[in-house]
Design an enzyme around this catalytic site. Structure first.
Site, PDB file in Angstrom:
ATOM      1  N   LYS A  91       0.825  -1.213   0.000  1.00 13.53           N
ATOM      2  CA  LYS A  91       0.000   0.000   0.000  1.00 13.53           C
ATOM      3  C   LYS A  91       0.862   1.268   0.000  1.00 13.53           C
ATOM      4  CE  LYS A  91      -2.356  -0.651   3.752  1.00 13.53           C
ATOM      5  NZ  LYS A  91      -1.705  -1.870   4.255  1.00 13.53           N
ATOM      6  N   ARG A 135      -8.274   2.036  10.418  1.00 13.81           N
ATOM      7  CA  ARG A 135      -7.950   0.650  10.736  1.00 13.81           C
ATOM      8  C   ARG A 135      -8.969   0.026  11.678  1.00 13.81           C
ATOM      9  NH1 ARG A 135      -2.007   1.438   9.778  1.00 13.81           N
ATOM     10  NH2 ARG A 135      -0.964  -0.559   9.902  1.00 13.81           N
ATOM     11  N   ARG A 165      11.681  -6.548   3.529  1.00 18.57           N
ATOM     12  CA  ARG A 165      11.452  -5.107   3.348  1.00 18.57           C
ATOM     13  C   ARG A 165      12.500  -4.266   4.088  1.00 18.57           C
ATOM     14  NH1 ARG A 165       5.709  -2.146   4.323  1.00 18.57           N
ATOM     15  NH2 ARG A 165       6.048  -2.397   6.551  1.00 18.57           N
ATOM     16  N   ARG A 189      12.423  -2.376   9.694  1.00 21.98           N
ATOM     17  CA  ARG A 189      11.598  -1.859  10.777  1.00 21.98           C
ATOM     18  C   ARG A 189      11.482  -2.903  11.871  1.00 21.98           C
ATOM     19  NH1 ARG A 189       6.225   0.287   7.917  1.00 21.98           N
ATOM     20  NH2 ARG A 189       5.355  -0.758   9.732  1.00 21.98           N
ATOM     21  N   ARG A 208       0.637  -8.607  13.648  1.00 19.36           N
ATOM     22  CA  ARG A 208      -0.027  -7.496  12.936  1.00 19.36           C
ATOM     23  C   ARG A 208      -1.102  -8.039  12.000  1.00 19.36           C
ATOM     24  NH1 ARG A 208       4.831  -4.776  10.169  1.00 19.36           N
ATOM     25  NH2 ARG A 208       3.347  -3.303   9.306  1.00 19.36           N
TER      26      ARG A 208
HETATM   27  P1  AMP Z   1       1.987   1.098   9.044  1.00 17.70           P
HETATM   28  O1  AMP Z   1       3.245   1.730   8.559  1.00 17.70           O
HETATM   29  O2  AMP Z   1       0.747   1.653   8.363  1.00 17.70           O
HETATM   30  O3  AMP Z   1       2.028  -0.412   9.026  1.00 17.70           O
HETATM   31  O4  AMP Z   1       1.828   1.529  10.582  1.00 17.70           O
HETATM   32  C1  AMP Z   1       2.794   1.189  11.533  1.00 17.70           C
HETATM   33  C2  AMP Z   1       2.188   1.168  12.926  1.00 17.70           C
HETATM   34  O5  AMP Z   1       1.681   2.488  13.247  1.00 17.70           O
HETATM   35  C3  AMP Z   1       1.005   0.256  13.105  1.00 17.70           C
HETATM   36  O6  AMP Z   1       1.393  -1.095  13.342  1.00 17.70           O
HETATM   37  C4  AMP Z   1       0.320   0.885  14.304  1.00 17.70           C
HETATM   38  O7  AMP Z   1       1.016   0.609  15.510  1.00 17.70           O
HETATM   39  C5  AMP Z   1       0.487   2.373  14.016  1.00 17.70           C
HETATM   40  N1  AMP Z   1      -0.639   2.896  13.210  1.00 17.70           N
HETATM   41  C6  AMP Z   1      -0.573   3.442  11.961  1.00 17.70           C
HETATM   42  N2  AMP Z   1      -1.799   3.808  11.536  1.00 17.70           N
HETATM   43  C7  AMP Z   1      -2.658   3.479  12.528  1.00 17.70           C
HETATM   44  C8  AMP Z   1      -4.066   3.574  12.703  1.00 17.70           C
HETATM   45  N3  AMP Z   1      -4.862   4.090  11.750  1.00 17.70           N
HETATM   46  N4  AMP Z   1      -4.603   3.121  13.874  1.00 17.70           N
HETATM   47  C9  AMP Z   1      -3.845   2.617  14.843  1.00 17.70           C
HETATM   48  N5  AMP Z   1      -2.512   2.470  14.745  1.00 17.70           N
HETATM   49  C10 AMP Z   1      -1.920   2.896  13.607  1.00 17.70           C
END
Ligand code: AMP
Length: 216
Positions: free
Chosen positions: A13, A86, A125, A158, A169
């Site tokens: 994404k 989310r 990644r 990461r 996750r």
């Molecule tokens: P991502 O890069 O989108 O996978 O986000 C990394 C981490 O940020 C996630 O695993 C959550 O801990 C936090 N995070 C990002 N967006 C959200 C969201 N909309 N709601 C809750 N946690 C979020």
């Protein structure tokens, strides 16, 4: 153009969000990137989010929603949202804010990919510590090992891309985020995009789906 991107972690994404935002000339809002930047800069928001992120848990809704509403105010000409909503309360908060602004969502694209492909992708990644661009050691390597093509920043794995955390996750995704598919389907906004294959082709599928939706 106002769209949200749904789909599990590792569906690509982030890459697709950049490409769609460029294509439509709108702002990219990636909540994970914003949180990571705040964690690095040790802001109050970053301090609130850090422990949840490292454990692969969701940051609490009130924290995320507050931040997102602020971002929306800075995106009057449209946006591509990556990583938000989310949860159902997040989707409702977004819907309410956009309705109040008279600027409803155009589409929700769901990137579809099997879990095992996701796990394999995330293990390889690497993410730029400076601009957040992502690479994959196998499918999309940087030109110079360990260095971002885009900005010259350092590429790292990461913390939450380790396999055990990725599996956690994914569980959270299936439990909390997948139900949003129904939410957007009921509103006639959902389109699915096959997220397996070449980056350019996936972008074309997404643009095709958005054009198709605009015609209906
Ligand atoms: P991502 O890069 O989108 O996978 O986000 C990394 C981490 O940020 C996630 O695993 C959550 O801990 C936090 N995070 C990002 N967006 C959200 C969201 N909309 N709601 C809750 N946690 C979020």
């Amino acid at each position: 153009m106002r769209i949200v991107l749904l789909g599990p972690p590792g569906a690509g994404k982030g890459t697709q969000a950049h490409r769609l935002a460029d294509y439509y000339g709108v702002r990219l809002i990636a909540t994970g990137d914003i949180f990571r930047r705040n964690v690095r800069q040790e802001t109050p928001l970053g301090l609130k989010a850090k422990s949840y992120m490292e454990a692969g848990e969701l940051v609490p809704d009130d924290v995320v929603i507050g931040m997102l509403l602020e971002e929306l105010r800075r995106s009057p000409n449209g946006f591509v949202l990556d990583g938000f909503p989310r949860t159902l309360p997040q989707a409702l908060a977004l819907e309410e804010a956009l309705a109040a602004a008279g600027q409803p969502l155009d589409a929700a694209l769901k990137y579809v990919i099997p879990d095992e492909v996701t796990v394999a992708r995330l293990a390889g990644r690497r993410t730029c510590t400076h601009c957040e661009r992502t690479y994959n050691l196998e499918f999309k390597p940087p030109k110079v090992e360990g260095i971002c093509d885009n900005c010259g920043g350092e590429l790292v794995q990461r913390e939450d891309d380790r396999e055990e955390t990725v599996r956690h996750r994914l569980e959270i995704y299936h439990r909390d985020t997948e139900p949003l598919q129904k939410f957007y389907w009921e509103r006639g906004l959902l389109r699915e995009v096959d997220a397996v294959g070449e980056v350019e082709r996936i972008t074309r599928r997404a643009i095709g789906a958005l054009e198709d939706l605009a015609r209906t």
